[in-house]
Structure formats: C-alpha cells, structure tokens
Design a protein around this motif. Sequence first.
Motif, PDB file in Angstrom:
ATOM      1  N   ALA A  27       0.834  -1.207   0.000  1.00  0.00           N
ATOM      2  CA  ALA A  27       0.000   0.000   0.000  1.00  0.00           C
ATOM      3  C   ALA A  27       0.861   1.246   0.000  1.00  0.00           C
ATOM      4  CB  ALA A  27      -0.921  -0.008   1.219  1.00  0.00           C
ATOM      5  N   THR A  28       1.931   1.236   0.770  1.00  0.00           N
ATOM      6  CA  THR A  28       2.812   2.401   0.843  1.00  0.00           C
ATOM      7  C   THR A  28       3.403   2.729  -0.519  1.00  0.00           C
ATOM      8  OG1 THR A  28       3.292   2.057   3.183  1.00  0.00           O
ATOM      9  CG2 THR A  28       4.898   3.341   1.921  1.00  0.00           C
ATOM     10  N   ARG A  29       3.813   1.705  -1.269  1.00  0.00           N
ATOM     11  CA  ARG A  29       4.337   1.945  -2.627  1.00  0.00           C
ATOM     12  C   ARG A  29       3.271   2.590  -3.505  1.00  0.00           C
ATOM     13  NH1 ARG A  29       6.726  -3.383  -2.465  1.00  0.00           N
ATOM     14  NH2 ARG A  29       5.182  -4.062  -3.976  1.00  0.00           N
ATOM     15  N   LYS A  30       2.041   2.102  -3.417  1.00  0.00           N
ATOM     16  CA  LYS A  30       0.946   2.674  -4.215  1.00  0.00           C
ATOM     17  C   LYS A  30       0.716   4.131  -3.802  1.00  0.00           C
ATOM     18  CE  LYS A  30      -0.142  -1.367  -6.060  1.00  0.00           C
ATOM     19  NZ  LYS A  30       0.194  -1.695  -7.417  1.00  0.00           N
ATOM     20  N   ILE A  31       0.686   4.380  -2.502  1.00  0.00           N
ATOM     21  CA  ILE A  31       0.436   5.726  -1.981  1.00  0.00           C
ATOM     22  C   ILE A  31       1.548   6.679  -2.422  1.00  0.00           C
ATOM     23  CG2 ILE A  31       0.266   7.094   0.142  1.00  0.00           C
ATOM     24  CD1 ILE A  31      -1.014   4.429   1.380  1.00  0.00           C
ATOM     25  N   GLN A  32       2.792   6.239  -2.345  1.00  0.00           N
ATOM     26  CA  GLN A  32       3.917   7.080  -2.773  1.00  0.00           C
ATOM     27  C   GLN A  32       3.775   7.475  -4.232  1.00  0.00           C
ATOM     28  OE1 GLN A  32       7.006   4.318  -1.524  1.00  0.00           O
ATOM     29  NE2 GLN A  32       7.688   5.738   0.066  1.00  0.00           N
ATOM     30  N   LYS A  33       3.399   6.533  -5.074  1.00  0.00           N
ATOM     31  CA  LYS A  33       3.232   6.830  -6.500  1.00  0.00           C
ATOM     32  C   LYS A  33       2.060   7.779  -6.740  1.00  0.00           C
ATOM     33  CE  LYS A  33       5.508   2.770  -8.330  1.00  0.00           C
ATOM     34  NZ  LYS A  33       5.452   1.602  -9.196  1.00  0.00           N
ATOM     35  N   LEU A  34       0.989   7.598  -6.004  1.00  0.00           N
ATOM     36  CA  LEU A  34      -0.159   8.489  -6.150  1.00  0.00           C
ATOM     37  C   LEU A  34       0.190   9.912  -5.725  1.00  0.00           C
ATOM     38  CD1 LEU A  34      -2.931   6.097  -4.805  1.00  0.00           C
ATOM     39  CD2 LEU A  34      -2.742   6.964  -7.152  1.00  0.00           C
ATOM     40  N   VAL A  35       0.893  10.047  -4.616  1.00  0.00           N
ATOM     41  CA  VAL A  35       1.301  11.373  -4.146  1.00  0.00           C
ATOM     42  C   VAL A  35       2.260  12.008  -5.155  1.00  0.00           C
ATOM     43  CG1 VAL A  35       2.597  12.592  -2.334  1.00  0.00           C
ATOM     44  CG2 VAL A  35       0.849  10.912  -1.705  1.00  0.00           C
ATOM     45  N   ALA A  36       3.199  11.222  -5.675  1.00  0.00           N
ATOM     46  CA  ALA A  36       4.145  11.737  -6.663  1.00  0.00           C
ATOM     47  C   ALA A  36       3.423  12.192  -7.934  1.00  0.00           C
ATOM     48  CB  ALA A  36       5.189  10.678  -7.005  1.00  0.00           C
ATOM     49  N   ALA A  37       2.285  11.560  -8.233  1.00  0.00           N
ATOM     50  CA  ALA A  37       1.504  11.922  -9.420  1.00  0.00           C
ATOM     51  C   ALA A  37       0.576  13.103  -9.154  1.00  0.00           C
ATOM     52  CB  ALA A  37       0.694  10.719  -9.896  1.00  0.00           C
TER      53      ALA A  37
END
Length: 152
Positions: A22-32
């Motif tokens: 989940a953290t990896r997904k969240i990091q990518k979403l925030v970066a986007a």
Amino acid sequence: MLPIMLDVVTMKILVVGAGKIATRKIQKLVAAGNSPTVIAPVASDYVQKAAVAKKITWHKRIYQIGDTADFQMIFICTNDDRVNHEITRDILPTQLVNDTTNKANSNFFNLASFTYHDFEIALSSKGKSPSQTKELKEKLQQILRNEDSLNS
C-alpha cells in the motif's frame, strides 16, 4: 487490457491498507499529484508522515462497509481475506479496482514505469508476475544507463 496513462490528480482514490505494498501505491499516487484517502488501523512511517504533512487523508481504523462509495479508484492492499472480500462486495461496476491480493478481482493493474530523458517507459505482465516485471524494468534501466555512459 488497454495500457493507458491516466491523470489521477483530481480523482478520488481510496487505498485500504498501509503496509509495504500500500505504501508503494500511496507514494506513487502522491508523486503523481493525488492526495489519496487511506484506511488502515496501523500504517508505515511514510503513511504517518504523509498524513501529518496533509499529503494524504488517513483514517486510522478498519474498513467499514460502504467506505468505497464515493471513490473512483480503489486499491485493496490488506492481508485480511475477510476485509478484502467485504471491499470487493462493495465495489461498483464504474469504479477502477486494483486488488493487490487477488488479480481476478482487479479491472486494472499498475505498470512498472520509469522516466528516461523525455520518455515514460512502462512494462506490464498483466498482473501475472509483478516481481518479474520489476526485474525487467531494472534491467532496462541499467541498459539505458550504460548506453548513456557510452555516449557521453
């Protein structure tokens, strides 16, 4: 499956879970440029810090039936089969869903991607082997770095 680039900045996105995946997904979403909502009783350091920094909204609790109602995209990232099943029962046909625990419940998969000069390069195994996709991505990145160093 149709590979696409999707602008998620204004989308309402829910991530259920706050562990490693989940953290990896969240990091990518925030970066986007997105500010996702996260539901999880416990969270990684990144998720806790992102919540304090107001980059995400974190509801520190377990999933409740109906939590998916207002979201366009949902990531299911828990290690609790009962909770995952409850979430999949709540999903509407119009919602984009990525169940990281069971690809059969997903109607989209993330692509492994990286930026190289002016290009975004993306790879997918269509959900069959994320680890092999990541491995291939890393090999391609190394090949391109070697090519750059030869040409400089």
